[in-house]
Design an enzyme around this catalytic site. Structure first.
Site, PDB file in Angstrom:
ATOM      1  N   ASN A 200       1.000  -1.138  -0.011  1.00 12.52           N
ATOM      2  CA  ASN A 200       0.030  -0.165   0.038  1.00 12.52           C
ATOM      3  C   ASN A 200       0.768   1.282  -0.040  1.00 12.52           C
ATOM      4  O   ASN A 200       2.292   1.148  -0.110  1.00 12.52           O
ATOM      5  CB  ASN A 200      -1.021   0.067   1.140  1.00 12.52           C
ATOM      6  CG  ASN A 200      -0.302  -0.141   2.649  1.00 12.52           C
ATOM      7  OD1 ASN A 200       0.520   0.616   2.885  1.00 12.52           O
ATOM      8  ND2 ASN A 200      -0.382  -1.049   3.032  1.00 12.52           N
TER       9      ASN A 200
ATOM     10  N   LYS B  49     -13.710   1.320  15.824  1.00 13.17           N
ATOM     11  CA  LYS B  49     -12.314   0.516  15.957  1.00 13.17           C
ATOM     12  C   LYS B  49     -11.658   0.517  17.415  1.00 13.17           C
ATOM     13  O   LYS B  49     -11.337  -0.455  17.949  1.00 13.17           O
ATOM     14  CB  LYS B  49     -11.466   1.290  15.163  1.00 13.17           C
ATOM     15  CG  LYS B  49     -10.162   0.248  14.409  1.00 13.17           C
ATOM     16  CD  LYS B  49      -9.623   1.030  13.117  1.00 13.17           C
ATOM     17  CE  LYS B  49     -10.691   0.802  12.187  1.00 13.17           C
ATOM     18  NZ  LYS B  49     -10.240   1.189  10.653  1.00 13.17           N
TER      19      LYS B  49
ATOM     20  N   LYS C  78       8.486 -16.702 -10.646  1.00  9.94           N
ATOM     21  CA  LYS C  78       7.553 -15.591 -11.571  1.00  9.94           C
ATOM     22  C   LYS C  78       6.565 -16.254 -12.102  1.00  9.94           C
ATOM     23  O   LYS C  78       6.941 -17.186 -12.692  1.00  9.94           O
ATOM     24  CB  LYS C  78       8.794 -14.762 -12.241  1.00  9.94           C
ATOM     25  CG  LYS C  78       7.894 -13.567 -12.851  1.00  9.94           C
ATOM     26  CD  LYS C  78       8.665 -12.774 -13.555  1.00  9.94           C
ATOM     27  CE  LYS C  78       7.979 -11.738 -14.712  1.00  9.94           C
ATOM     28  NZ  LYS C  78       8.886 -11.231 -15.390  1.00  9.94           N
TER      29      LYS C  78
ATOM     30  N   LYS D 123     -10.991  -3.338  19.126  1.00 10.84           N
ATOM     31  CA  LYS D 123      -9.817  -3.671  19.443  1.00 10.84           C
ATOM     32  C   LYS D 123      -9.323  -3.566  20.996  1.00 10.84           C
ATOM     33  O   LYS D 123      -8.311  -3.780  21.348  1.00 10.84           O
ATOM     34  CB  LYS D 123      -8.924  -3.012  18.497  1.00 10.84           C
ATOM     35  CG  LYS D 123      -8.884  -3.084  17.025  1.00 10.84           C
ATOM     36  CD  LYS D 123      -7.822  -2.773  16.281  1.00 10.84           C
ATOM     37  CE  LYS D 123      -7.995  -2.958  14.736  1.00 10.84           C
ATOM     38  NZ  LYS D 123      -7.122  -3.324  13.768  1.00 10.84           N
TER      39      LYS D 123
ATOM     40  N   PHE E 190      -4.053   3.380  15.221  1.00  8.82           N
ATOM     41  CA  PHE E 190      -4.459   4.498  14.187  1.00  8.82           C
ATOM     42  C   PHE E 190      -5.348   4.066  13.577  1.00  8.82           C
ATOM     43  O   PHE E 190      -5.606   2.828  13.290  1.00  8.82           O
ATOM     44  CB  PHE E 190      -3.014   4.617  13.482  1.00  8.82           C
ATOM     45  CG  PHE E 190      -2.183   5.764  14.085  1.00  8.82           C
ATOM     46  CD1 PHE E 190      -1.502   5.677  15.082  1.00  8.82           C
ATOM     47  CD2 PHE E 190      -2.187   6.804  13.266  1.00  8.82           C
ATOM     48  CE1 PHE E 190      -0.531   6.557  15.517  1.00  8.82           C
ATOM     49  CE2 PHE E 190      -1.287   8.057  13.772  1.00  8.82           C
ATOM     50  CZ  PHE E 190      -0.581   7.969  14.813  1.00  8.82           C
TER      51      PHE E 190
ATOM     52  N   ASP F  43      -4.329  -6.422   5.063  1.00 12.03           N
ATOM     53  CA  ASP F  43      -5.246  -7.086   5.618  1.00 12.03           C
ATOM     54  C   ASP F  43      -5.390  -8.706   5.180  1.00 12.03           C
ATOM     55  O   ASP F  43      -5.521  -9.484   6.009  1.00 12.03           O
ATOM     56  CB  ASP F  43      -6.766  -6.499   5.523  1.00 12.03           C
ATOM     57  CG  ASP F  43      -7.207  -5.409   6.121  1.00 12.03           C
ATOM     58  OD1 ASP F  43      -6.370  -4.902   7.225  1.00 12.03           O
ATOM     59  OD2 ASP F  43      -7.818  -4.360   5.576  1.00 12.03           O
TER      60      ASP F  43
ATOM     61  N   ASP G  35      -4.221  -9.774  13.171  1.00 14.09           N
ATOM     62  CA  ASP G  35      -4.268  -8.449  13.810  1.00 14.09           C
ATOM     63  C   ASP G  35      -3.303  -8.053  14.836  1.00 14.09           C
ATOM     64  O   ASP G  35      -3.623  -8.409  15.846  1.00 14.09           O
ATOM     65  CB  ASP G  35      -5.771  -7.954  13.920  1.00 14.09           C
ATOM     66  CG  ASP G  35      -6.123  -6.416  14.159  1.00 14.09           C
ATOM     67  OD1 ASP G  35      -4.925  -5.891  14.810  1.00 14.09           O
ATOM     68  OD2 ASP G  35      -6.908  -5.981  13.462  1.00 14.09           O
ATOM     69  N   ILE G  36      -2.364  -7.545  14.487  1.00 17.10           N
ATOM     70  CA  ILE G  36      -1.180  -7.342  15.534  1.00 17.10           C
ATOM     71  C   ILE G  36      -1.626  -6.511  16.619  1.00 17.10           C
ATOM     72  O   ILE G  36      -1.473  -7.056  17.725  1.00 17.10           O
ATOM     73  CB  ILE G  36       0.139  -6.942  14.694  1.00 17.10           C
ATOM     74  CG1 ILE G  36       0.577  -7.699  13.691  1.00 17.10           C
ATOM     75  CG2 ILE G  36       1.303  -6.655  15.744  1.00 17.10           C
ATOM     76  CD1 ILE G  36       1.522  -6.970  12.743  1.00 17.10           C
TER      77      ILE G  36
HETATM   78  O1  C5P Z   1      -8.573  -2.486  11.253  1.00 14.26           O
HETATM   79  P1  C5P Z   1      -7.625  -1.356  10.702  1.00 14.26           P
HETATM   80  O2  C5P Z   1      -6.564  -2.088  10.028  1.00 14.26           O
HETATM   81  O3  C5P Z   1      -8.226  -0.142  10.288  1.00 14.26           O
HETATM   82  O4  C5P Z   1      -6.929  -0.931  11.970  1.00 14.26           O
HETATM   83  C1  C5P Z   1      -5.871  -0.028  12.126  1.00 14.26           C
HETATM   84  C2  C5P Z   1      -5.024  -0.205  13.238  1.00 14.26           C
HETATM   85  O5  C5P Z   1      -4.687  -1.704  13.632  1.00 14.26           O
HETATM   86  C3  C5P Z   1      -3.614   0.226  13.009  1.00 14.26           C
HETATM   87  O6  C5P Z   1      -2.863   0.989  14.283  1.00 14.26           O
HETATM   88  C4  C5P Z   1      -2.648  -0.739  12.692  1.00 14.26           C
HETATM   89  O7  C5P Z   1      -1.370  -0.395  12.697  1.00 14.26           O
HETATM   90  C5  C5P Z   1      -3.134  -1.839  13.230  1.00 14.26           C
HETATM   91  N1  C5P Z   1      -3.237  -2.965  12.696  1.00 14.26           N
HETATM   92  C6  C5P Z   1      -2.301  -4.156  12.796  1.00 14.26           C
HETATM   93  N2  C5P Z   1      -2.231  -5.304  12.508  1.00 14.26           N
HETATM   94  C7  C5P Z   1      -3.145  -5.398  11.123  1.00 14.26           C
HETATM   95  C8  C5P Z   1      -4.176  -4.492  10.760  1.00 14.26           C
HETATM   96  C9  C5P Z   1      -4.007  -3.442  11.357  1.00 14.26           C
HETATM   97  O8  C5P Z   1      -1.401  -3.987  13.934  1.00 14.26           O
HETATM   98  N3  C5P Z   1      -3.384  -6.616  10.571  1.00 14.26           N
END
Ligand code: C5P
Length: 408
Positions: free
Chosen positions: A219, A346, A298, A350, A332, A288, A315-316
């Site tokens: 991205n 959000k 390739k 979370k 964020f 995501d 989702d870290i």
């Molecule tokens: O759910 P979303 O991607 O919009 O959430 C954004 C927040 O979650 C940011 O703080 C991003 O760094 C964190 N995040 C993460 N791991 C993911 C997706 C988002 O830590 N797989």
């Protein structure tokens, strides 16, 4: 102004007992240096002004002498203490160049010393803080950008520039930050070692999910906001670990950077460091989804439709925030619409004490941003500013919540 200062340093009372050399170079923004000197003095910082000869064409030494109560130094051949370049830098806690012209930045980048101010910078034994001010074309010129990168790599702190109307009538990047913003950042650098002894773990930048040996999904995140937060946290005394996806940025001074590529690698690095972290700030734009089975080689072009199977990434942030005893977590949210609605949702989903939200179209790749912070007390707007200024403001807010939480 009193109000502004009260807001700026809620817990600190008058004197900072610091000494600054305020270097003024020859640009129209030199007039703002008088207000900057005054604001710093109000914070208890003593200010020794050193001007280049060019600066004296924009503002008179008499003005600055009257404001600071100290004789202004200009000429390296005429001073009564002798060795002014050594003496002035030895007694200073920092040198602040505001405004710093393109020419002066070039001198600093190359270590030139052909007047008192540049000699003093070269002879210094203290941090150097630079507030650039120039026409937008001069700022974006490759030579200037190369010099700026050199300064950052040398550990110099850059404050600004900002975007806006310029003295020449053009509009763009290159305006010096306003005196209030500069004073706020300088005071923050001096006064807030509030994170001393604390460990801050930060994720930044994009992730890259391989499709095959040469292609991938990523991205447009530049990593600038995360890197600015890492720099600000280090300036506040924290021990910073920056887990970074692929970016073109230089590691902020005084931080430890762990380079990762994919979300899974980022997750592993975070899991390795989270146990000792006091604060976790997830700024990374984590993909995501990843490709379920990336091709080792390739993929060859053919006329047939190519279907990629995508698997959700972990989702870290949600993982860290839901650990049995999590660090103080800051998330964020980059949204393209309905900022408040999505951000609040959000934060709840979370389980975060603090979430910083911005409009993606305002933030991605830009040197500036504006944020709205969401916490249990409601929302707090951080107006448009360069990302380092915002990073300091965000960290001040996060630190006060974190310290309050720990005191209970
Ligand atoms: O759910 P979303 O991607 O919009 O959430 C954004 C927040 O979650 C940011 O703080 C991003 O760094 C964190 N995040 C993460 N791991 C993911 C997706 C988002 O830590 N797989």
């Amino acid at each position: 102004m009193q109000l502004f200062l009260a807001k700026m340093r809620p817990t600190m009372e008058p004197a900072l007992t610091k000494r600054i050399v305020l270097g003024i170079t020859g640009g129209i923004a030199a007039y703002k240096a008088a207000e900057l000197a005054r604001l710093l003095m109000k914070q208890g910082i003593s200010v020794q002004v050193v001007m280049t000869e060019a600066a004296t064409h924009f503002i008179t030494p008499a003005t600055l002498q009257a404001l600071t109560g100290n004789p202004v130094l200009i000429d390296q051949w005429q001073n009564d203490k002798g060795m002014a370049h050594i003496h002035s830098s030895r007694v200073a806690d920092a040198i602040v160049i505001a405004p710093a012209t393109a020419d002066f930045i070039a001198k600093l980048a190359h270590g030139l010393a052909d007047d008192l101010l540049s000699t003093l910078c070269l002879a210094r034994d203290c941090p150097l803080i630079v507030a650039p001010a120039m026409n937008k074309q001069m700022w974006s010129n490759t030579s200037t950008q190369r010099n700026v990168q050199r300064l950052l790599a040398d550990g110099v702190t850059l404050l600004g520039p900002a975007n806006g109307l310029q003295a020449c009538g053009e509009e763009g990047m290159g305006r010096m930050l306003e005196a209030e913003a500069l004073a706020q950042d300088i005071v923050a650098i001096f006064s807030t070692q509030e994170l001393k002894g604390r460990k801050v773990l930060i994720t930044a930048g994009p992730t890259y999910e391989a499709i095959d040996a040469v292609r991938g999904i990523t991205n447009r995140s530049s990593g600038k906001m995360g890197y600015a937060i890492a720099q600000a946290a280090a300036e506040m005394g924290a021990e910073v670990t920056l887990v970074s996806g692929p970016t073109a940025l230089t590691k902020p001074n005084g931080t430890q950077r762990i380079d990762v590529t994919s979300a899974s690698e980022m997750f592993d690095a975070v899991k390795q460091h989270v146990a000792t972290a006091d604060i976790f700030i997830a700024v990374a734009a984590v993909a995501d989804y990843r490709v379920a089975r990336p091709n080792e080689h390739k993929i060859k072009k053919s006329d047939a439709t190519l279907t990629l199977e995508l698997t959700p990434n972990p989702d870290i942030l949600a993982y860290v925030a839901n650990l049995p005893s999590p660090p103080f977590c800051v998330g964020f949210a980059a949204e393209s619409e309905k900022l408040r609605e999505h951000a609040n949702e959000k934060r709840k989903k979370k389980n975060l004490p603090l979430l910083a939200a911005n409009l993606a179209q305002n933030a991605i790749g830009s040197d500036e941003n504006e944020l709205v912070l969401f916490d249990d007390a409601g929302e707090h707007e951080l107006p448009r500013a360069d990302k380092l200024t915002l990073a300091h403001a965000l960290l001040r807010h996060a630190t006060s919540l974190y310290l309050k939480g720990n005191a209970q």
